[in-house]
Design an enzyme around this catalytic site. Structure first.
Site, mmCIF file in Angstrom:
data_model
loop_
_atom_site.group_PDB
_atom_site.id
_atom_site.type_symbol
_atom_site.label_atom_id
_atom_site.label_comp_id
_atom_site.label_asym_id
_atom_site.label_seq_id
_atom_site.Cartn_x
_atom_site.Cartn_y
_atom_site.Cartn_z
ATOM 1 N N ASP A 237 0.819 -1.037 0.474
ATOM 2 C CA ASP A 237 0.486 0.190 -0.221
ATOM 3 C C ASP A 237 0.940 1.546 0.609
ATOM 4 O O ASP A 237 1.937 1.556 0.829
ATOM 5 C CB ASP A 237 -0.531 -0.129 1.205
ATOM 6 C CG ASP A 237 -1.585 1.262 1.741
ATOM 7 O OD1 ASP A 237 -2.677 0.983 0.256
ATOM 8 O OD2 ASP A 237 -2.215 1.264 2.434
ATOM 9 N N GLU A 300 15.148 -15.304 0.472
ATOM 10 C CA GLU A 300 15.906 -15.943 1.431
ATOM 11 C C GLU A 300 14.365 -16.893 1.037
ATOM 12 O O GLU A 300 14.296 -18.342 2.089
ATOM 13 C CB GLU A 300 15.126 -15.528 3.033
ATOM 14 C CG GLU A 300 16.660 -14.306 3.029
ATOM 15 C CD GLU A 300 16.658 -13.758 4.273
ATOM 16 O OE1 GLU A 300 16.393 -14.267 5.232
ATOM 17 O OE2 GLU A 300 17.312 -12.905 4.573
HETATM 18 C C1 NOJ Z 1 -5.072 2.525 -0.639
HETATM 19 C C2 NOJ Z 1 -5.568 1.847 -0.272
HETATM 20 O O1 NOJ Z 1 -6.513 1.537 -1.674
HETATM 21 C C3 NOJ Z 1 -6.554 2.813 -0.551
HETATM 22 O O2 NOJ Z 1 -7.819 2.197 0.392
HETATM 23 C C4 NOJ Z 1 -6.692 3.961 1.441
HETATM 24 O O3 NOJ Z 1 -7.200 3.944 1.418
HETATM 25 C C5 NOJ Z 1 -5.085 3.876 1.343
HETATM 26 N N1 NOJ Z 1 -4.103 3.769 0.667
HETATM 27 C C6 NOJ Z 1 -3.950 4.810 3.089
HETATM 28 O O4 NOJ Z 1 -3.962 3.114 2.905
#
Ligand code: NOJ
Length: 585
Positions: A237, A300
């Site tokens: 993310d 690893e």
């Molecule tokens: C991207 C994620 O896909 C989204 O749903 C989220 O709100 C933001 N990152 C923050 O984590």
């Protein structure tokens, strides 16, 4: 199966999954044929996929129960959005414990059962890793709040003194992706207004300070925890946001919007001017050291485990940095997702994608929908500009015609699934689900909605629990009528059981496409452009398949060749507008 190559590809995928689990040893996949280079990866949004306990929120046992349906669909892997302990202020992207399952979704034992069942079916499992920020409920952040300015605990996050005579102004002018300031001021132990902490997203999602080695060590442990449990990889993310520019300089974006913060202005496809410098919180060079470190850690482990970057960065040549040979394996192709239903734009973004990713030896990925954007069965028929992340609702200008939207979505998906590389499918797109436009305000949960006082609808409309059985309560999402977002009555007609085996249904179209894609080894192929079909048509050959997508309105004469698949009805040998066909070349 029609060719030896295809047999090899199919068998290799299944054997690797089983062998790696059973023996824990690497399997020696030939370079260039690793599973992730061609995989179709299905995104499960756990809240909305299947609810086993009937509380209206999807869960891990629900996923386990429905896995055979994904096997029938023909996907190679699943990616699960977060199911970790979380107060759910951003639907789980606010993690309070990286190494446990939130009771709403089940337990670690439920995860193991789900993963074991997926592996038994030859489906790999990718989990979400959220390293840019934690939940404000996380014990590390709670400790930071309790500690004094300058303490070790505060040093794990981005705390700064405010500007102004009494620190009453935020440390800089950065804005949250969800609207409003990217800083929140805390109250110190003595009750006085104190420092500010950075949150690029909601105020309940404080950003970590990735220049702190302690943070790096914690996340190595998190990676190991899930790798030891047997996961096949991580979707990372905000993989473009973890490192911020020194000094946290002020910044005013040239263009507003960009769902998860594209940062710099979006360039027209094909224009090769030097891209603008990224914002001081996106795409900083320092992030790449982190991924090199993680790559060594993944290497690893036995089997092909992968890192997939959620990096809203442009242009594509810059995204390619995330997938250099010693970094991640895949990066989401958001340039493709953001391309309108226009043949010249599609040809251009496909060329740019193949060029950019192949320049570093990585496969291109392709994606049209996810839990952050308007579903493509609606988006491709919007008739007015709509910035990613703003969502659509009753007052949106230019709302789509659902019939046009579905026709275009089917055509766009069939073009996407014909391309070499790896494709992502978002749960429900195989049913042709549209965005839900008329959610009552009282049901909305996206922090974007709250942080903009309802100015932006946000992302709830693409997150509504999906329909499995037309006649069951909550359309078979769960055993009761409960559903954390209300499902529209029209979704009975789109339920999976209605589409199962039904001629021309979107579900059967996707199943056919995935089978043909595998049989013709399209994922390993290449794009040869075909001319002579006019400006509104995307025409290409990939191996022994000719693909013609008519993005215009005028019908197009088809060349010779058996029809393998058509996204909509054909008129003899004439291809209507908004329709894609695959022919045997
Ligand atoms: C991207 C994620 O896909 C989204 O749903 C989220 O709100 C933001 N990152 C923050 O984590």
């Amino acid at each position: 199966m029609t060719s030896p190559d295809i047999d090899t590809q199919t068998l290799a995928g299944t054997e690797r999954a089983t062998e790696a689990d059973a023996t824990g040893t690497a399997t020696g996949t030939a370079a260039g044929t690793e599973w992730w280079r061609t995989a179709v990866i299905y995104q499960i949004y756990p809240r909305s996929f299947a609810d086993a306990d009937g509380d209206g929120m999807g869960d891990l046992p629900g996923i386990t129960h429905r896995l055979p349906a994904l096997r029938e669909l023909g996907v190679d892997a699943i990616w699960l959005s977060p199911f970790y302990t979380s107060p759910q202020r951003d639907a789980g992207y606010d993690v309070a414990d990286y190494c446990d399952v939130d009771p709403r979704f089940g337990t670690l034992a439920d995860f193991d059962l789900m993963q074991g069942a997926a592996h038994d079916l030859g489906i790999r499992v990718i989990v979400d890793l959220v390293p840019n920020h934690s939940s404000s409920d996380h014990r590390w952040f709670q400790a930071a709040l309790a500690a004094a300015p300058g303490s070790e605990e505060r040093g794990r996050y981005v705390f700064r003194d405010g500007r102004g005579d009494n620190g009453e102004l935020p440390p800089n002018n950065w804005e949250s992706v969800f609207g409003g300031l990217a800083w929140t001021r805390v109250t110190e132990a003595d009750g006085a207004p104190g420092q500010w902490y950075l949150h690029l997203f909601d105020s309940t999602q404080p950003d970590f300070d990735w220049s702190n080695p302690w943070v790096r060590e914690q996340f190595r442990d998190v990676l190991r925890f899930w790798l030891d449990r047997g996961v096949d990889g991580f979707r990372v993310d905000v993989a473009h946001g973890m490192v911020k520019a020194d000094g946290l300089p002020d910044y005013t974006p040239a263009v507003e919007g960009g769902s998860m913060g594209g940062g710099s202005a979006t360039l027209e496809p094909g224009i090769s001017v030097e891209p603008p410098e990224p914002a001081p919180y996106w795409a900083q060079e320092g992030v790449h050291d982190i991924y090199r470190d993680w790559r060594l850690l993944l290497d690893e482990y036995p089997g092909d485990r992968i890192l997939a970057a959620e990096a809203w960065v442009d242009p594509l040549a810059r995204v390619a940095k995330w997938v250099r040979p010693d970094e991640m394996h895949q990066a989401f192709n958001f340039a493709y997702l953001e391309t309108p239903w226009s043949a010249p734009a599609l040809r251009s973004v496909i060329d740019d994608s193949l060029d950019a990713f192949s320049s570093v030896g990585a496969p291109s990925t392709w994606v049209l929908s996810n839990h952050d954007v308007v579903r493509h069965a609606s988006r491709l028929a919007l008739t007015a500009e709509n910035l990613q992340g703003h969502g659509i609702g009753p007052k949106t200008v230019g709302l789509p015609d659902p019939v046009v939207g579905l026709r275009r979505a089917r055509a766009a998906s069939m073009l996407m699934l014909s391309l070499p590389g790896s494709s992502y499918i978002y749960q429900g797109e195989e049913l042709g689900l549209p965005e839900v436009v008329d959610l009552p305000d009282s049901a909305r949960q996206d922090p974007t909605w709250f942080r903009t006082n309802g100015e932006r609808y946000g992302r709830d409309g693409c997150r509504v629990p999906i329909p499995w059985e037309a006649a069951a309560p909550s359309y078979g999402f769960g055993p009761t009528t409960a559903s954390w977002l209300p499902q529209p009555a029209e979704w009975a007609a789109l339920a999976r059981d209605v589409q199962e085996g039904a001629d021309g249904s979107t579900l059967e179209l996707y199943k056919l496409a995935l089978r043909l894609r595998r049989e013709h080894a399209l994922g390993l192929g290449a794009v040869d452009w075909l001319d002579g079909f006019g400006d509104e048509v995307v025409a290409l050959r990939n191996g022994d398949v000719t693909v013609i997508a008519n993005a215009g309105a005028a019908p197009v004469d088809l060349p010779d060749g058996d029809v393998l698949l058509a996204s909509g009805p054909l008129d003899g040998r004439s291809l209507p507008g908004d329709t894609t066909v695959w022919l045997r070349a």
